[in-house]
Write a protein that holds these residues in place. Structure first.
Motif, mmCIF file in Angstrom:
data_model
loop_
_atom_site.group_PDB
_atom_site.id
_atom_site.type_symbol
_atom_site.label_atom_id
_atom_site.label_comp_id
_atom_site.label_asym_id
_atom_site.label_seq_id
_atom_site.Cartn_x
_atom_site.Cartn_y
_atom_site.Cartn_z
ATOM 1 N N PRO A 30 -1.212 -39.477 -65.645
ATOM 2 C CA PRO A 30 -0.159 -39.508 -66.675
ATOM 3 C C PRO A 30 0.418 -38.138 -66.982
ATOM 4 O O PRO A 30 1.614 -38.019 -67.278
ATOM 5 N N ALA A 31 -0.431 -37.088 -66.915
ATOM 6 C CA ALA A 31 0.071 -35.742 -67.183
ATOM 7 C C ALA A 31 1.091 -35.322 -66.122
ATOM 8 O O ALA A 31 2.157 -34.776 -66.444
ATOM 9 N N SER A 36 9.902 -35.313 -67.370
ATOM 10 C CA SER A 36 10.547 -34.497 -68.399
ATOM 11 C C SER A 36 11.788 -33.777 -67.876
ATOM 12 O O SER A 36 12.604 -33.295 -68.675
ATOM 13 N N PHE A 37 11.952 -33.730 -66.560
ATOM 14 C CA PHE A 37 13.125 -33.079 -65.980
ATOM 15 C C PHE A 37 14.187 -34.105 -65.557
ATOM 16 O O PHE A 37 15.148 -33.747 -64.877
ATOM 17 N N ALA A 41 9.697 -34.642 -72.435
ATOM 18 C CA ALA A 41 9.817 -33.192 -72.588
ATOM 19 C C ALA A 41 9.132 -32.717 -73.868
ATOM 20 O O ALA A 41 8.415 -31.709 -73.864
ATOM 21 N N LEU A 42 9.338 -33.442 -74.968
ATOM 22 C CA LEU A 42 8.703 -33.055 -76.224
ATOM 23 C C LEU A 42 7.185 -33.213 -76.142
ATOM 24 O O LEU A 42 6.437 -32.370 -76.660
ATOM 25 N N SER A 43 6.707 -34.251 -75.480
ATOM 26 C CA SER A 43 5.270 -34.423 -75.298
ATOM 27 C C SER A 43 4.675 -33.276 -74.495
ATOM 28 O O SER A 43 3.582 -32.775 -74.813
ATOM 29 N N LEU A 44 5.393 -32.843 -73.474
ATOM 30 C CA LEU A 44 4.917 -31.720 -72.661
ATOM 31 C C LEU A 44 4.856 -30.444 -73.486
ATOM 32 O O LEU A 44 3.892 -29.674 -73.393
#
Length: 315
Positions: A52-53, A60-61, A289-292
């Motif tokens: 998942p990571a 996110s991109f 993106a925010l999670s990253l």
């Protein structure tokens, strides 16, 4: 003895060592049992965390919108839009306040509780069992419990303040003033995470030899000086771990502000914004993106805490 040809015949003595054993032609292979035992756990971690990571980093991109397919590569566009989103900026400020208040309070209270529980006394096991209860409760359950305390019509807190004549009537405590809302919400989270901090520090205190306190007492050191010179320095590994878990919990706070304050911006956290962006706005790319970013900030803060607080103790 000498033969007729003049050559000496070797005589075996009692002290002569036997010939070395022959080397085994076939060497034993590596022991695979440890790898077999660890393999299920490793596979579980890979499937649950690493995959998942990696998926989050890649997505996110991309522009991922279920209402506007297909997915499109946007580079750092999702990250740029986050910095221009006023709701995200406000939630970032709220989350930093959550971290400052939560880490400071939970660490101080955890150390105080651990020092109190350091020496055995009657009923100590029962106190520790009761201490664990707030940490064992789910965050949503705690939010519901504290909703009754903060209720503006019949809440316990308003009742106490009115009885003590600190206020003339009942007030709405959550959602009006930003600082008060954050303070009250973080009070609920501190109530949850402090027991774990206390247990982590207590585990470190149990490793301190009692002879050190006896020697300090003989030298005339006061209890406060013993605390500063012995307890705190030797408990730093436990304090560091307690602070790291507090940082992780406060940076990723979701249950308490969502249950107590709903979607109001006065107490919204970054994880709440991740939920709103992803599942209400259906903008999954920006949500990834925010999670990253939250993950990277959590990792950075944890490394800083370990770098400046943790010290290896050798007794």
């Amino acid at each position: 003895m000498t033969s007729s040809a003049g050559a000496e015949t070797p005589v075996a003595t009692a002290t002569e060592e036997p010939p070395p054993p022959a080397r085994r032609r076939r060497r034993r292979g590596p022991d695979l049992l440890p790898y077999v035992l660890v393999a299920p756990v490793a596979a579980f971690i890979v499937c649950l965390a690493i995959v998942p990571a990696v998926f989050t980093v890649v997505k996110s991109f991309y522009r991922v919108d279920e209402l506007d397919p297909p997915e499109r590569f946007v580079g750092f566009g999702n990250f740029t839009s986050l910095f221009h989103d006023s709701a995200v900026v406000s939630s970032t400020e709220n989350t930093l306040l959550y971290v400052l208040v939560g880490v400071a309070l939970s660490t101080v209270l955890g150390i105080a509780m651990a020092v109190t529980l350091q020496r055995p006394f009657r009923g100590r096991s029962m106190v520790i069992a009761v201490l664990i209860l707030p940490w064992a409760l789910p965050g949503i359950v705690e939010g519901i419990l504290w909703t009754g305390i903060f209720d503006p019509n019949a809440g316990l807190l308003n009742s106490v303040l009115t009885s003590l004549h600190l206020t003339s009537d009942y007030h709405v405590l959550l959602g009006q003033d930003r600082l008060l809302t954050i303070a009250l919400i973080e009070l609920v989270q501190v109530w949850q995470i402090t027991p774990l901090s206390a247990l982590l520090v207590l585990a470190a205190l149990q490793l301190i030899p009692g002879e050190l306190y006896e020697a300090a007492e003989i030298d005339g050191a006061s209890p406060w000086k013993s605390f500063l010179r012995i307890t705190l320095p030797l408990a730093r590994p436990g304090v560091a771990v307690a602070m790291v878990q507090a940082v992780i919990a406060t940076l990723n706070v979701f249950d308490q502000p969502y249950v107590l304050n709903g979607a109001a911006s006065t107490g919204a956290s970054l994880t709440m914004q991740t939920y709103f962006i992803s599942f209400e706005n259906l903008d999954f790319g920006t949500g990834y993106a925010l999670s990253l970013l939250i993950t990277l900030v959590t990792l950075l803060f944890s490394v800083l805490v370990v770098r400046f607080v943790y010290r290896r103790v050798e007794l």
